[in-house]
Design a protein around this motif. Structure first.
Motif, PDB file in Angstrom:
ATOM      1  N   GLN A 124       0.835  -1.214   0.000  1.00  0.00           N
ATOM      2  CA  GLN A 124       0.000   0.000   0.000  1.00  0.00           C
ATOM      3  C   GLN A 124       0.867   1.261   0.000  1.00  0.00           C
ATOM      4  O   GLN A 124       0.553   2.234  -0.670  1.00  0.00           O
ATOM      5  CB  GLN A 124      -0.922   0.035   1.227  1.00  0.00           C
ATOM      6  CG  GLN A 124      -2.151  -0.821   1.072  1.00  0.00           C
ATOM      7  CD  GLN A 124      -2.220  -1.880   2.174  1.00  0.00           C
ATOM      8  OE1 GLN A 124      -1.349  -2.746   2.237  1.00  0.00           O
ATOM      9  NE2 GLN A 124      -3.233  -1.804   3.018  1.00  0.00           N
ATOM     10  N   SER A 125       1.957   1.198   0.756  1.00  0.00           N
ATOM     11  CA  SER A 125       2.775   2.405   0.897  1.00  0.00           C
ATOM     12  C   SER A 125       3.383   2.822  -0.440  1.00  0.00           C
ATOM     13  O   SER A 125       3.554   4.007  -0.707  1.00  0.00           O
ATOM     14  CB  SER A 125       3.873   2.189   1.940  1.00  0.00           C
ATOM     15  OG  SER A 125       4.913   1.386   1.407  1.00  0.00           O
ATOM     16  N   ALA A 135       2.021   2.860  -3.208  1.00  0.00           N
ATOM     17  CA  ALA A 135       1.045   3.612  -4.006  1.00  0.00           C
ATOM     18  C   ALA A 135       1.192   5.115  -3.796  1.00  0.00           C
ATOM     19  O   ALA A 135       0.822   5.905  -4.664  1.00  0.00           O
ATOM     20  CB  ALA A 135      -0.366   3.152  -3.631  1.00  0.00           C
ATOM     21  N   THR A 136       1.754   5.492  -2.640  1.00  0.00           N
ATOM     22  CA  THR A 136       1.867   6.925  -2.357  1.00  0.00           C
ATOM     23  C   THR A 136       3.251   7.473  -2.712  1.00  0.00           C
ATOM     24  O   THR A 136       3.549   8.630  -2.437  1.00  0.00           O
ATOM     25  CB  THR A 136       1.630   7.184  -0.849  1.00  0.00           C
ATOM     26  OG1 THR A 136       2.719   6.582  -0.122  1.00  0.00           O
ATOM     27  CG2 THR A 136       0.311   6.608  -0.378  1.00  0.00           C
ATOM     28  N   ALA A 137       4.077   6.645  -3.325  1.00  0.00           N
ATOM     29  CA  ALA A 137       5.469   7.048  -3.555  1.00  0.00           C
ATOM     30  C   ALA A 137       5.586   8.172  -4.568  1.00  0.00           C
ATOM     31  O   ALA A 137       4.880   8.194  -5.577  1.00  0.00           O
ATOM     32  CB  ALA A 137       6.270   5.848  -4.044  1.00  0.00           C
ATOM     33  N   ALA A 138       6.492   9.106  -4.281  1.00  0.00           N
ATOM     34  CA  ALA A 138       6.837  10.124  -5.285  1.00  0.00           C
ATOM     35  C   ALA A 138       7.957   9.611  -6.186  1.00  0.00           C
ATOM     36  O   ALA A 138       8.019   9.922  -7.365  1.00  0.00           O
ATOM     37  CB  ALA A 138       7.271  11.412  -4.590  1.00  0.00           C
ATOM     38  N   ASP A 187       8.938   9.652  -0.435  1.00  0.00           N
ATOM     39  CA  ASP A 187       7.999  10.721  -0.781  1.00  0.00           C
ATOM     40  C   ASP A 187       8.744  11.846  -1.490  1.00  0.00           C
ATOM     41  O   ASP A 187       9.952  11.736  -1.755  1.00  0.00           O
ATOM     42  CB  ASP A 187       7.237  11.187   0.476  1.00  0.00           C
ATOM     43  CG  ASP A 187       8.145  11.907   1.484  1.00  0.00           C
ATOM     44  OD1 ASP A 187       9.266  12.310   1.109  1.00  0.00           O
ATOM     45  OD2 ASP A 187       7.711  12.044   2.646  1.00  0.00           O
ATOM     46  N   ILE A 244       9.631   5.582   2.330  1.00  0.00           N
ATOM     47  CA  ILE A 244       8.279   5.050   2.551  1.00  0.00           C
ATOM     48  C   ILE A 244       8.348   3.546   2.768  1.00  0.00           C
ATOM     49  O   ILE A 244       7.724   3.003   3.665  1.00  0.00           O
ATOM     50  CB  ILE A 244       7.365   5.382   1.351  1.00  0.00           C
ATOM     51  CG1 ILE A 244       7.104   6.877   1.294  1.00  0.00           C
ATOM     52  CG2 ILE A 244       6.082   4.587   1.431  1.00  0.00           C
ATOM     53  CD1 ILE A 244       6.305   7.307   0.070  1.00  0.00           C
TER      54      ILE A 244
END
Lengths: 290, 779, 166
Positions: B174-175, B177-180, B303, B309
């Protein structure tokens, strides 16, 4: 590991050594022992008889014969490194020898031992090739002179007959004002080079290169001269352009590969080290002048 | 009171005899009637033994016996060694044979041994043993090992997988998915062998007077060795003693009981003669444990600000042909990944697999260097992806001092949590940057560039769990001679442990450290011990010693108080005397020891207990963690791929330093070992799993000219987990080295979008890498 | 100890100024001979193939690898080993003392070879640079120290020896 058993002979004269060599089976000459002893200890070499020629004093020494230098086969590398005649007449020896093994091995190792062991990357065979030296071998039947170019029979094997002993090496030193350098690329100080390059050249009063010799070690089964590069230098003004162009000749050599280094990499290094040797030789002159 | 001995760089008590050439190592021992052993070793990586014909070998003059497993069986309780660490969940049939039975599974495996009047003769006979082997397909690498249809490394096992496990925490997938920014890496890590300059060695010496077998071994673990030896030989503690002479380095290779020690001892029991076996260098290459290969495929995400992350991926570990110790090496490597950084999510699938090569167990660093390298590569990759400075991204991810003690969700292999107990990582990081003069780097780089050289800088961090339990033993005793002696199960192999323990003892007893004798690695002098591993001995044995020494101090003060009719609080122990402070009323420790020893039939003085002696087994509640920052400057020769190290700075947390000079020396050694791993040392095998680097001319250990000055700064953040506040440093220097060097190489090259993914970095590979980089930059 | 088929050679030599005579087989190397026949176990053996340098001893004042020379070749020679570095009054020599002061040894196994190499190196060049010393010691492996303290000790010993000369 310990060496396998052998009978040991320590002849006091060359004649005695040759007699032994002619009569004993599976005999091996022990010179400085800096390669052979390791091979004995690892049982890679298992001779039945060992003929130690360290006690034959007339096999050691450096003689200045005027136009020619003669070096006895049993002259220690450390003696060569510090010899004033050599330093004056062929200073490249010292430069190369400081890259041969370590103090402890040079104290025992001999020029003849190194020539006969004929490691492809060894410095002394490369120097012999660079100077077109003559190697003198003796057997009970007499003396034979071999040009260095014909000395390597194949990989790590000299063109000596089983009953022959290398007794000395002779060569003509170059003029005092020759330019010289011996450079190596190795992983650690004192290791056999992956590629070594040595060069000698002279510059005429016109300012162009008159005579040149370049040798590569570690590249082929035996040290090789870069004749094409040598020729390309003749008549050129020493400097980046001439050196770059000469070094490029190394691209076309046939280099060997082993389990670690590819032929292509060795070929590339040959070019680099050739160029660096030429530059070092020339820069040293400039520094001396400055 | 300020410490008088702790914290001082006192002269090592080990040095005097060593510098005179009077130190006794195992090969220096030569009892009357000594015989010598040599081993026949497997010439192939995998094979089935048809016959072993010893006829000709037995006939060699000077040969006493030629022995196979069948010959040793009468004195053995088992054909195989056990897995020597607690090993729940491992498959059967993974312990090494004492001598090969029917199958050989790596080149160098012990097959038979010859006992002779000299080592040379024993080797002559070994060459005459006729070994008929049917060659089998070897498993040559760990990827091949897990492929369907791959040959099995040993025929009596169901699979080539020794162990597989998941390591991690958080919600990794899940984490992401938020990666920059993300980075993917396929890291190939090779660590070679231990290569102490003294190899292994054992002397089995049966004593007809005492009836006790004494096994002198160059080992890191006397008591562990005794435990397994008595089990395998069906003896008890009264019948077998293990002693250690001077040990010429260990680095992990000697923290194991090997087939050679068992078979030589068994042969000595059978023949009733002293037998010595000294490992030669070739044998160390063939048959001493290595660390070798790990293959890591990982993805990492951060991020937009460069904050980590998550990291996820797989690791496959080459365990070699047997599991002599456990799968702790792979486990440690996996737990070491987060390091000193705040990593919120982590998931790693690990496989430890069998190959037909010599077994792997920890070498100095024990998996931590590999885990550390992964994190450092990840940070470089993410920095590059995010367009961040590589030095800055570390700053943003280091765990802040305010978070100490910091618990990661991981568990160490003992099952206890991983909690970083103290330290200010940011302060150490900034100190390292200052010490290497980061501000002046641009100038130095420009200067180098003018001369046509590429200069780069790299910084990396690592954190080592040290001081493993469950305990270490120590007895502190003041004998009737007045002499202070310390007995411990801890095992020095060059660290200067005796000096450190003498300093700790001296602090409590007021005796010059040089007058204190420290006895290590003798199973007759103390009943338990675990020995030298995991940077533990000053932490655990040191703590036992300090507790025991304090107890002896109390005993001495009690006796002196009675003798002087003074208050305990008024008495001091100085210069080997108990003295009423500020007076000349005093008694020597010798007198006090005599009183404590009592007199036959008479009562001891009131309050006095027998003997001036105490034994302690300090049990640490958890590992203590020491962080290290390495900053390196180097130059790359782009034409050849050569790397020249120019400057090297270390800031390392050692907790309280007992002897700073010794601590710094430990770090020097660790760094240089790891420089070897980063740039030089490679243990080669061919496609038949035959070792190709079996001399020190082929396997390149760093020598003095390749090594720059290493500028070590000790940070002393005391550990709250032990009474001394110390942290271990034996392995600390190994951790961030490769990461810092590789990062600096890339920094020198200046190319973007490339990451070096294989160590050691060999010049040929680096040259190719540079060429590829040029093409990428051009495109 | 020998294979009865092997000839024994008598070796007379001087070690640390003490004359010795012993019999050994031809294949016995000098390091093993010193260690096992003369019981001078201060000289160590680390590889037996001439790389690690632990077995370095002085033969007629020159540092050589004891594993790469036969004992029979030492006939009539003067050998110096680490045992010969201690002063007649049993004090440590300058070089040994510098090693203790600078923590230039850990396990001490490579130390004899390094000390013996340095004896020749410092006689040769009383004021060596750090890099010259590193190169001079390139034939001696040490796994413990990372070399730095060895170099520092050698520099300090060189300075002390120079002072002594004055």
């Amino acid at each position: 590991m310990k060496a396998s058993p052998f009978a040991y002979f320590a002849p006091g004269s060359l004649q005695e050594a040759l007699d032994l060599l002619g009569s004993l089976d599976n005999a091996k000459i022990l010179a400085g022992g800096q390669s052979l002893m390791a091979m004995l200890n690892l049982r890679y070499a298992m001779p039945d008889q060992l003929i130690d020629i360290n006690g034959i004093s007339d096999l050691a020494g450096i003689s200045d014969l005027g136009a020619r230098l003669s070096i006895g086969a049993m002259t220690r590398q450390r003696v060569l490194e510090r010899d004033t005649i050599l330093l004056q007449k062929a200073p490249i020896f010292r430069e190369a020898l400081l890259q041969v093994g370590h103090i402890q091995t040079r104290n025992r190792g001999t020029i003849g031992g190194s020539l006969c062991h004929l490691d492809p990357a060894a410095e002394l065979p490369a120097l012999a090739m660079l100077y077109d030296a003559t190697l003198i071998a003796r057997s009970a039947n007499g003396e034979r002179a071999l040009p260095m170019a014909e000395f390597p029979a194949f990989y790590m094997t000299p063109a000596l007959e089983p009953d022959e002993v290398l007794t000395r090496i002779e060569f003509d030193p170059w003029p005092q004002d020759s330019h010289f350098a011996f450079v190596e690329f190795s992983r650690r100080h004192g290791d056999f080079a992956i590629v070594a390059a040595g060069c000698l050249f002279t510059v005429a009063s016109s300012g162009t290169i008159e005579r040149a010799a370049i040798v590569l070690g570690g590249v082929g089964a035996a040290p090789m001269r870069l004749t094409e590069a040598e020729n390309s230098l003749i008549g050129q003004v020493p400097g980046k352009e001439a050196f770059d162009s000469a070094a490029r000749a190394a691209q076309s050599i046939e280099a060997m590969e082993d389990s670690v280094y590819s032929a292509q990499y060795r070929c590339h290094l040959s070019e680099v080290m050739t160029r660096r040797a030429l530059i070092k030789a020339w820069d040293r002159q400039q520094e001396r002048a400055a | 009171m300020d410490p008088r001995y702790i914290g001082q760089s006192v002269r090592r008590q080990e040095d005097d005899s060593l510098l005179r050439g009077m130190g006794k190592f195992v090969d220096d021992l030569a009892p009357h009637g000594l015989t010598h052993a040599a081993f026949l070793r497997s010439p192939v990586a995998h094979g089935r033994i048809r016959t072993i014909d010893t006829t000709f070998a037995s006939e060699v003059p000077g040969v006493i016996a030629v022995l196979t497993l069948a010959d040793l069986r009468p004195v053995l309780t088992s054909d195989r060694l056990p897995v020597q660490f607690k090993s729940d969940g491992l498959p059967p049939n993974i312990g090494p044979y004492i001598l090969a039975k029917e199958e050989v599974v790596y080149v160098g495996e012990t097959v038979a041994l010859v006992i002779a009047e000299s080592r040379a003769i024993a080797e002559d006979a070994v060459a005459l043993i006729d070994l008929d082997i049917e060659e089998l397909d070897p498993v040559t690498g760990c990827h091949q090992a897990v492929q369907p249809g791959a040959p099995k490394a040993a025929l009596d096992r169901d699979s080539n997988i020794f162990a597989q496990f998941e390591m991690g925490y958080g919600e990794v997938d899940q984490s992401f998915a938020t990666a920059a920014h993300t980075v993917s890496l396929s890291l190939v890590q090779h660590r070679g062998g231990a290569h102490p300059i003294e190899g292994r060695g054992v002397l089995a010496h049966p004593d007809s007077l005492s009836g006790q077998m004494t096994v002198w071994s160059s080992t890191q673990q006397a008591h562990e060795a005794r435990g397994f030896l008595i089990e395998l030989l069906g003896l008890d503690e009264t019948l077998l003693r293990v002693r250690t002479p001077e040990v010429g380095g260990g680095f992990g290779a000697k923290y194991l009981l090997y087939p050679e020690e068992v078979s030589v001892t068994a042969a000595s029991l059978l023949l009733g003669r002293p037998i010595k076996w000294i490992e030669d260098r070739r044998e160390h290459f063939l048959a001493a444990i290595q660390e070798r290969d790990q293959f890591w495929d990982v993805e990492a995400a951060c991020d937009a600000s460069g904050k980590l992350i998550g990291i996820r991926g797989t690791m496959i570990h080459d365990g070699g042909a047997y599991v002599p110790q456990g799968v702790n090496l792979a486990y440690n490597a996996a737990t070491a990944v987060p390091g000193p950084y705040d990593l919120p999510n982590y998931k790693l699938s690990v496989q430890a697999v069998a190959t037909n090569k010599v077994p792997t167990i920890p070498v100095r660093g024990a998996g931590y260097p590999e885990g550390t390298f992964v994190m450092e590569r990840v940070l470089d990759g993410l920095a590059d992806a995010a367009g961040l400075d590589r030095i800055e991204i570390r700053r943003r991810n280091l765990i802040p001092a305010s978070a100490m003690p910091f618990s990661t969700p991981l568990k160490s292999r003992s099952g206890s949590g991983i909690t970083y107990d103290s330290g200010d990582f940011h302060a150490m990081y900034e100190q390292a940057l200052k010490e290497i003069d980061l501000g002046g780097f641009a100038d130095r780089k420009a200067q180098a560039a003018k001369a046509g050289r590429l200069r780069g800088i790299g910084v990396a961090c690592g954190i080592k769990g040290t001081g493993r339990g469950p305990y270490e033993s120590a007895t502190v005793r003041i004998g009737k001679s007045g002499k202070v002696t310390v007995f411990t199960g801890a095992m020095p192999m060059g660290q200067g442990l005796k000096t450190a323990l003498s300093q700790i003892t001296a602090e409590s007893l007021g005796v010059d450290p040089g007058d204190i004798t420290v006895v290590c690695g003798d199973t007759n002098t103390i009943s338990l011990g675990l020995g030298g591993f995991a940077s533990r001995q000053t932490v655990v044995a040191g703590s036992s010693v300090t507790v025991a020494a304090k107890a002896v101090r109390e005993q001495a003060l009690t006796i002196a108080a009675g003798l002087f009719e003074a208050d305990v609080g008024d008495i001091e122990l100085v210069d080997g005397m108990a003295r009423v402070k500020g007076t000349e009323i005093q008694a020597s420790l010798k007198e006090l020891a005599k009183i404590a020893g009592g007199s036959p039939g008479y009562s001891l003085p009131t309050g006095v207990t027998p003997g001036l002696e105490a034994t302690e087994y300090f049990m640490p509640s958890g590992l203590t963690y020491g962080m290290g920052v390495h900053a390196v400057e180097l130059e790359v020769d782009a034409e050849t791929g050569a790397v020249t190290l120019q400057r090297y700075v270390v800031v390392n947390d050692c907790g309280r330093a007992i002897n700073p000079k010794i601590v710094v020396g430990q770090i020097h050694g660790g760094v240089v070992h790891a420089i070897g791993n980063a740039l030089f040392e490679f243990m080669g095998y061919d496609e038949q799993a035959q070792p190709t680097t079996t001399t020190l001319a082929d396997y390149l250990m760093p020598t003095a000219p390749e090594i720059p000055r290493i500028d070590v700064h000790l940070a002393e953040y005391p550990s709250p987990l032990n009474p001394l506040g110390v942290k271990g440093v034996g392995e600390a220097g190994c951790l961030p080295t490769a990461g810092a060097i590789v990062s600096a190489i890339e920094n020198a090259l200046g190319s973007k979008n490339q990451l070096i993914q294989r160590i050691p970095v060999m010049p040929q590979d680096l040259f190719q890498f540079i060429q590829q980089g040029k093409q990428t930059d051009a495109a | 100890m020998t294979n009865s088929a092997e000839t024994l050679h008598t070796v007379t030599l001087t070690v640390n100024d003490v004359p010795h005579e012993a019999r050994c087989v031809a294949r016995q190397n000098l390091a093993d001979f010193l260690r096992h026949d003369l019981q001078l176990t201060g000289t160590h053996v680390g590889c037996e193939h001439g790389v690690c340098g632990a077995c370095t001893v002085l033969v007629d004042g020159l540092a050589v690898r004891g594993c790469l020379m036969l004992a029979v070749q030492a006939k009539g020679r003067s050998i110096t080993t680490i045992e010969g570095l201690t002063q007649p009054d049993q004090q440590l020599g300058i070089l040994q003392e510098a090693f203790a002061q600078h923590h230039a040894l850990q396990c001490g196994f490579c130390t004899p070879g390094i000390l013996m190499t340095l004896v020749e190196v410092l006689q040769d060049d009383p004021d060596p640079s750090e890099m010259a010393l590193r190169e001079a010691l390139s034939g001696n492996l040490c796994r413990c120290t990372g070399y730095q303290n060895i170099i520092d000790a050698a520099l300090a010993a060189a300075a002390a020896l120079r002072k002594n000369q004055k």
